[in-house]
Design a protein around this motif. Structure first.
Motif, PDB file in Angstrom:
ATOM      1  N   ALA A  98      28.536  45.409  27.271  1.00 18.25           N
ATOM      2  CA  ALA A  98      29.886  45.343  27.968  1.00 18.25           C
ATOM      3  C   ALA A  98      30.292  46.442  28.943  1.00 18.25           C
ATOM      4  N   LEU A  99      29.960  47.496  28.681  1.00 16.11           N
ATOM      5  CA  LEU A  99      30.506  48.558  29.561  1.00 16.11           C
ATOM      6  C   LEU A  99      29.636  48.611  30.665  1.00 16.11           C
ATOM      7  N   THR A 100      28.255  48.066  30.604  1.00 10.44           N
ATOM      8  CA  THR A 100      27.367  48.066  31.897  1.00 10.44           C
ATOM      9  C   THR A 100      28.286  46.818  33.079  1.00 10.44           C
ATOM     10  N   LEU A 101      28.514  45.576  32.337  1.00 11.24           N
ATOM     11  CA  LEU A 101      29.302  44.808  32.998  1.00 11.24           C
ATOM     12  C   LEU A 101      30.427  45.242  33.665  1.00 11.24           C
TER      13      LEU A 101
ATOM     14  N   ASN B  88      32.074  48.164  40.579  1.00  8.51           N
ATOM     15  CA  ASN B  88      31.424  48.052  41.633  1.00  8.51           C
ATOM     16  C   ASN B  88      31.518  47.009  42.672  1.00  8.51           C
ATOM     17  N   GLY B  89      32.002  45.778  42.165  1.00  9.18           N
ATOM     18  CA  GLY B  89      32.622  44.817  42.776  1.00  9.18           C
ATOM     19  C   GLY B  89      33.730  45.147  43.901  1.00  9.18           C
TER      20      GLY B  89
ATOM     21  N   ALA C 159      31.107  46.781  46.827  1.00  9.04           N
ATOM     22  CA  ALA C 159      30.711  45.447  47.479  1.00  9.04           C
ATOM     23  C   ALA C 159      31.718  45.203  48.762  1.00  9.04           C
ATOM     24  N   PRO C 160      33.014  45.671  48.634  1.00 11.29           N
ATOM     25  CA  PRO C 160      33.959  45.323  49.878  1.00 11.29           C
ATOM     26  C   PRO C 160      33.399  45.898  51.172  1.00 11.29           C
ATOM     27  N   ASN C 161      32.306  47.133  51.009  1.00 10.25           N
ATOM     28  CA  ASN C 161      31.910  47.628  52.174  1.00 10.25           C
ATOM     29  C   ASN C 161      31.432  46.673  52.839  1.00 10.25           C
ATOM     30  N   ALA C 162      30.677  45.722  52.396  1.00  4.54           N
ATOM     31  CA  ALA C 162      29.675  44.876  53.055  1.00  4.54           C
ATOM     32  C   ALA C 162      30.476  43.950  54.037  1.00  4.54           C
ATOM     33  N   ILE C 163      31.650  43.672  53.549  1.00  5.42           N
ATOM     34  CA  ILE C 163      32.385  42.553  54.121  1.00  5.42           C
ATOM     35  C   ILE C 163      33.820  43.152  54.911  1.00  5.42           C
TER      36      ILE C 163
ATOM     37  N   LEU D 129      33.490  38.561  41.224  1.00  6.10           N
ATOM     38  CA  LEU D 129      34.821  38.863  40.519  1.00  6.10           C
ATOM     39  C   LEU D 129      35.582  40.144  40.983  1.00  6.10           C
ATOM     40  N   GLY D 130      34.869  41.101  40.740  1.00  9.49           N
ATOM     41  CA  GLY D 130      35.313  42.671  41.194  1.00  9.49           C
ATOM     42  C   GLY D 130      35.971  42.483  42.356  1.00  9.49           C
ATOM     43  N   THR D 131      35.170  42.055  43.417  1.00 10.20           N
ATOM     44  CA  THR D 131      35.423  42.013  44.879  1.00 10.20           C
ATOM     45  C   THR D 131      36.753  41.394  44.905  1.00 10.20           C
TER      46      THR D 131
END
Length: 349
Positions: free
Chosen positions: A23-26, A32-33, A37-41, A247-249
C-alpha cells in the motif's frame, strides 16, 4: 514464485505487513505521478499543443507502454533496484524496514511538491531504501556498492546528455528552419511537440515504472524471507503501476508543469520539441545500459540546454538553484528520514 494477481492478493490479505508495504509503495507511485510524471508533458502543455487533461491521458497510456515494452526488452532497471540493498534474513524486520522506506519517500516528495519543486522520486527511492537498510544493519553492510555506483554514473550521464543533447537538437532545429516563416512551422512543431511528449512519457514509464515494480516484487520476496531474484513483472502489475501513476498526474501535476515548463525557461513549440527529444534519447541510453536515472534530471537539464541556445540568460537560475538544491538534499534528507522511520517502525511493529 507464483506472480498471479490471485496469489498476490491472497498473500497480502494473509499478511498485514505485506499489505502495508505494498500500500505504501502504491502511495509512492501515486506521488511519483503528481511530482515526477508531469515533467514528461510539461513542455507540451505550456506551449499549448495539448490541454492538461488530454496530455495527462496521453501520459498514462504511454507510461504503460513504456513499462510494458521496455520490461519485455530489458528489465534490468527493476533488477538493479531489488539488488541495491539487503534487508537481511528476518522477514518481519525486512518488510517493516521496506515499509518505513516507502513512508519516507512519500513524506519527502510531498514536501517538495508543496513548494512546487520537481524532486526526483527515483533518487528518493534509492535514498529511502539505503537509509532503511543502514538502520536495519546498523552499518553499510546492507548496501550493495556495486549496484549503488550505477546511480552515481546515471546522474552524471543523464545530466550531461540532457543538457548537451538539448543544446544540440535545438541548435540543429534552429539551423534547419532558419529561413522558414515562424507561422508556417507552427502546425509542424505542434505535432512534433505532441510526439516528443509521448516519447518522454514512454521513457518515464520505462524508467520509473520498472523501479517501482521492482519494489513491489521485493515486498513479496522479503515477506517470504527469500533472496530477490530476476523475475519479469506480470502484466497486471504493469497495468496497476501505470494507472496509479496516471491518477497521481491527474491529481497534482499542474503545479510541477508550471515549474518545469514556465518558470525555468520560457519555451516555444520548437524548443519544447527539442527538449523532449533530447531528454527521451538520454533516458533511452541509460535504460539500455541498465542505469536507474531520474526523468526529472534528464528533462530539466534538457530544457536548460535548449534555453542556452538563444542565450544563457534565458535560463532562470533562481529556479534552477532551487531544483539543484532539492536534488542535492534528496539523498541525505530522504535517507535520514528512511533511517529514522525504520527505527520507529521496528519499535512500533
Amino acid at each position: 514464485m507464483d506472480l498471479s494477481l490471485e496469489y498476490f492478493w491472497s498473500e497480502m490479505t494473509a499478511n498485514p505487513l505485506l499489505f502495508l508495504a505494498v500500500a505504501l509503495t502504491l502511495g509512492v507511485i501515486l506521488v511519483n505521478g503528481w511530482t515526477d510524471a508531469p515533467n514528461a508533458i510539461a513542455t507540451c502543455v505550456v506551449t499549448r499543443c495539448m490541454s492538461a487533461r488530454a496530455a495527462i491521458l496521453m501520459a498514462a497510456v504511454f507510461n504503460f507502454l513504456g513499462v510494458f515494452l521496455m520490461t519485455k526488452i530489458n528489465a534490468t532497471v527493476a533488477e538493479t533496484i531489488t539488488k541495491m540493498v539487503d534487508f537481511g534474513s528476518n522477514s518481519h524486520e525486512a518488510i517493516v524496514a521496506l515499509s518505513a522506506a516507502m513512508f519516507a519517500i512519500v513524506t519527502w516528495a510531498t514536501l517538495a511538491w508543496a513548494f512546487g519543486i520537481p524532486t526526483s522520486e527515483s533518487h528518493a527511492l534509492i535514498a529511502g531504501l539505503t537509509g532503511s537498510a543502514i538502520a536495519l544493519h546498523g552499518s553499510l553492510a546492507g548496501v550493495n556498492g556495486g549496484e549503488w555506483i550505477k546511480v552515481v554514473y546515471g546522474i552524471g550521464i543523464s545530466v550531461s546528455l540532457g543538457f548537451g543533447l538539448g543544446w544540440l537538437v535545438c541548435k540543429l532545429v534552429t539551423k534547419l528552419f532558419y529561413h522558414v516563416e515562424r507561422r508556417k512551422t507552427e502546425p509542424l512543431f505542434r505535432g512534433a511537440q505532441i510526439f516528443g511528449a509521448a516519447c518522454m512519457s514512454f521513457m518515464h514509464g520505462a524508467q520509473d515504472g520498472q523501479k517501482f515494480m521492482g519494489v513491489i516484487l521485493l515486498c513479496l520476496f522479503l515477506s517470504h524471507g527469500e533472496t530477490p531474484q530476476a523475475i519479469a513483472p506480470p502484466e497486471w502489475l504493469m497495468l496497476l503501476c501505470s494507472v496509479i501513476m496516471g491518477l497521481g498526474t491527474a491529481i497534482g501535476g499542474k503545479k510541477i508543469i508550471k515549474s518545469v515548463g514556465m518558470d525555468m525557461v520560457k519555451l516555444e513549440k520548437y524548443q519544447g520539441f527539442s527538449a523532449d527529444i533530447a531528454a527521451s534519447l538520454s533516458l533511452l541510453f541509460c535504460s539500455i545500459f541498465s542505469l536507474p536515472v531520474s526523468t526529472t534530471h534528464a528533462k530539466t537539464t534538457a530544457i536548460m540546454g535548449v534555453g542556452a541556445v538563444k542565450r544563457i540568460k534565458a535560463i532562470n537560475f533562481t529556479v534552477v538553484k532551487e531544483m539543484c538544491m532539492t536534488w542535492v538534499l534528496t539523498f541525505p534528507g530522504c535517507g535520514l528520514i528512511g533511517f529514522l522511520m525504520t527505527k520507529l517502525f521496528i519499535a512500533v511493529f
